[in-house]
Enzyme design. Sequence first.
Site, PDB file in Angstrom:
ATOM      1  N   ASN A  12      59.685  48.911  21.333  1.00  0.00           N
ATOM      2  CA  ASN A  12      59.475  49.273  19.723  1.00  0.00           C
ATOM      3  C   ASN A  12      58.294  48.315  19.557  1.00  0.00           C
ATOM      4  O   ASN A  12      57.887  47.140  19.488  1.00  0.00           O
ATOM      5  CB  ASN A  12      60.630  48.611  19.262  1.00  0.00           C
ATOM      6  CG  ASN A  12      60.618  48.822  17.773  1.00  0.00           C
ATOM      7  OD1 ASN A  12      59.489  48.660  17.083  1.00  0.00           O
ATOM      8  ND2 ASN A  12      61.855  49.063  17.092  1.00  0.00           N
ATOM      9  N   GLU A  39      59.446  52.989  16.348  1.00  0.00           N
ATOM     10  CA  GLU A  39      58.768  52.635  15.237  1.00  0.00           C
ATOM     11  C   GLU A  39      57.220  52.762  15.317  1.00  0.00           C
ATOM     12  O   GLU A  39      56.529  51.993  15.165  1.00  0.00           O
ATOM     13  CB  GLU A  39      59.213  51.147  15.235  1.00  0.00           C
ATOM     14  CG  GLU A  39      60.371  50.919  14.232  1.00  0.00           C
ATOM     15  CD  GLU A  39      60.386  49.609  13.818  1.00  0.00           C
ATOM     16  OE1 GLU A  39      60.089  49.434  12.380  1.00  0.00           O
ATOM     17  OE2 GLU A  39      60.764  48.776  14.266  1.00  0.00           O
ATOM     18  N   ASP A 152      65.481  51.561  21.426  1.00  0.00           N
ATOM     19  CA  ASP A 152      65.886  50.477  20.469  1.00  0.00           C
ATOM     20  C   ASP A 152      67.096  50.924  20.119  1.00  0.00           C
ATOM     21  O   ASP A 152      67.249  51.602  19.029  1.00  0.00           O
ATOM     22  CB  ASP A 152      64.808  50.339  19.444  1.00  0.00           C
ATOM     23  CG  ASP A 152      65.258  49.422  18.526  1.00  0.00           C
ATOM     24  OD1 ASP A 152      66.510  48.609  18.540  1.00  0.00           O
ATOM     25  OD2 ASP A 152      64.646  48.556  17.488  1.00  0.00           O
ATOM     26  N   ASN A 154      69.440  48.882  18.372  1.00  0.00           N
ATOM     27  CA  ASN A 154      69.930  48.184  17.234  1.00  0.00           C
ATOM     28  C   ASN A 154      71.343  47.827  17.407  1.00  0.00           C
ATOM     29  O   ASN A 154      72.117  47.772  16.549  1.00  0.00           O
ATOM     30  CB  ASN A 154      69.451  48.818  16.074  1.00  0.00           C
ATOM     31  CG  ASN A 154      68.166  48.466  15.352  1.00  0.00           C
ATOM     32  OD1 ASN A 154      67.680  47.604  15.344  1.00  0.00           O
ATOM     33  ND2 ASN A 154      67.514  49.427  15.067  1.00  0.00           N
ATOM     34  N   ASP A 223      67.256  46.179  22.836  1.00  0.00           N
ATOM     35  CA  ASP A 223      66.688  47.336  23.409  1.00  0.00           C
ATOM     36  C   ASP A 223      67.494  47.628  24.987  1.00  0.00           C
ATOM     37  O   ASP A 223      67.285  46.586  25.619  1.00  0.00           O
ATOM     38  CB  ASP A 223      65.133  46.944  23.620  1.00  0.00           C
ATOM     39  CG  ASP A 223      64.495  46.695  22.236  1.00  0.00           C
ATOM     40  OD1 ASP A 223      63.853  47.398  21.603  1.00  0.00           O
ATOM     41  OD2 ASP A 223      64.418  45.401  21.866  1.00  0.00           O
ATOM     42  N   ASP A 252      57.610  42.440  17.161  1.00  0.00           N
ATOM     43  CA  ASP A 252      58.668  41.523  17.324  1.00  0.00           C
ATOM     44  C   ASP A 252      59.638  41.749  18.646  1.00  0.00           C
ATOM     45  O   ASP A 252      60.492  41.171  18.835  1.00  0.00           O
ATOM     46  CB  ASP A 252      59.682  41.305  16.201  1.00  0.00           C
ATOM     47  CG  ASP A 252      59.838  42.594  15.385  1.00  0.00           C
ATOM     48  OD1 ASP A 252      59.541  43.930  15.945  1.00  0.00           O
ATOM     49  OD2 ASP A 252      60.302  42.556  14.337  1.00  0.00           O
ATOM     50  N   HIS A 253      59.607  42.972  19.267  1.00  0.00           N
ATOM     51  CA  HIS A 253      60.021  43.308  20.511  1.00  0.00           C
ATOM     52  C   HIS A 253      58.974  42.991  21.698  1.00  0.00           C
ATOM     53  O   HIS A 253      57.929  43.136  21.432  1.00  0.00           O
ATOM     54  CB  HIS A 253      60.281  44.818  20.362  1.00  0.00           C
ATOM     55  CG  HIS A 253      61.382  45.191  19.144  1.00  0.00           C
ATOM     56  ND1 HIS A 253      62.767  45.553  19.558  1.00  0.00           N
ATOM     57  CD2 HIS A 253      61.247  45.517  18.028  1.00  0.00           C
ATOM     58  CE1 HIS A 253      63.517  45.913  18.670  1.00  0.00           C
ATOM     59  NE2 HIS A 253      62.448  45.640  17.587  1.00  0.00           N
TER      60      HIS A 253
END
Length: 263
Positions: A12, A39, A152, A154, A223, A252-253
């Site tokens: 991501n 994303e 991802d 989530n 993930d 941030d991933h």
Amino acid sequence: MARTTLKLATFNLNGIGARLPHLLAWLAREKPDIVALQELKAVDDAFPVDALEKAGYGALWQGERSWNGVALLGRGMVPVESRRGLPGDPRDRQSRYLEAAIHGVLVAGIYLPNGNPQPGPKFDYKLQWMARLARHAQGLVDLPHPVAILGDFNVIPTDKDVYDAKAWKKDALMQPEVRRAYETLLGQGWTDALRTVFGAEPVYTFWDYFRQHAERDRGLRIDHVLLNPVLAKGLKGAGVDRWVRLQEKASDHAPTWASVRAP
């Protein structure tokens, strides 16, 4: 020369425009064969296809202005598209699902809805999307050839997949309904590659930008790399390229991967 091992990865980017240098550096260093990106946060025309081709990767992508966006990359080849968009709701126009054949593997790249705040319409959409995914995945898991779902999700599957379960107990990512939906998906016969390799050992794929959580390894595992039985029997290893997350102005991933015996 035919590959004996394939490295499948998901990443991501949190904006491909801002993170393109990180993506290219990671591709050059780690050389994954199959990549799912999420994303993109960019329209189709802004996708950096030329830069990726120079890096040795063919691509399929589905962009969306400012939000969402998914892509699939093949090292040394262009993925052969089989599906664009998750079936089950023709009204859903969000760019969250892309499916293609890459190096002999049918790959589904997903960006599952976040679902916050919950309760509310965004959480309802998340659960509906997961139900649609399960219905479609049921038709993929028993195919006689290798299949992977990368992305991802989530979803924090269990309390051991988060540095502090109490701090996240109200978040949509770890609500009981979400966890049950993920368990239902695994119950079809999918193998969670990262958890299979790491067992009970903590392993994270996401760290927020607060209080040096990345440096302190206070993260989440959201993930995932899921393998159908045909592909799972060749699982050789899995991991997280955390060094990418520790770069300046990183997503941030971190890229999350599994290595498998090539079909």
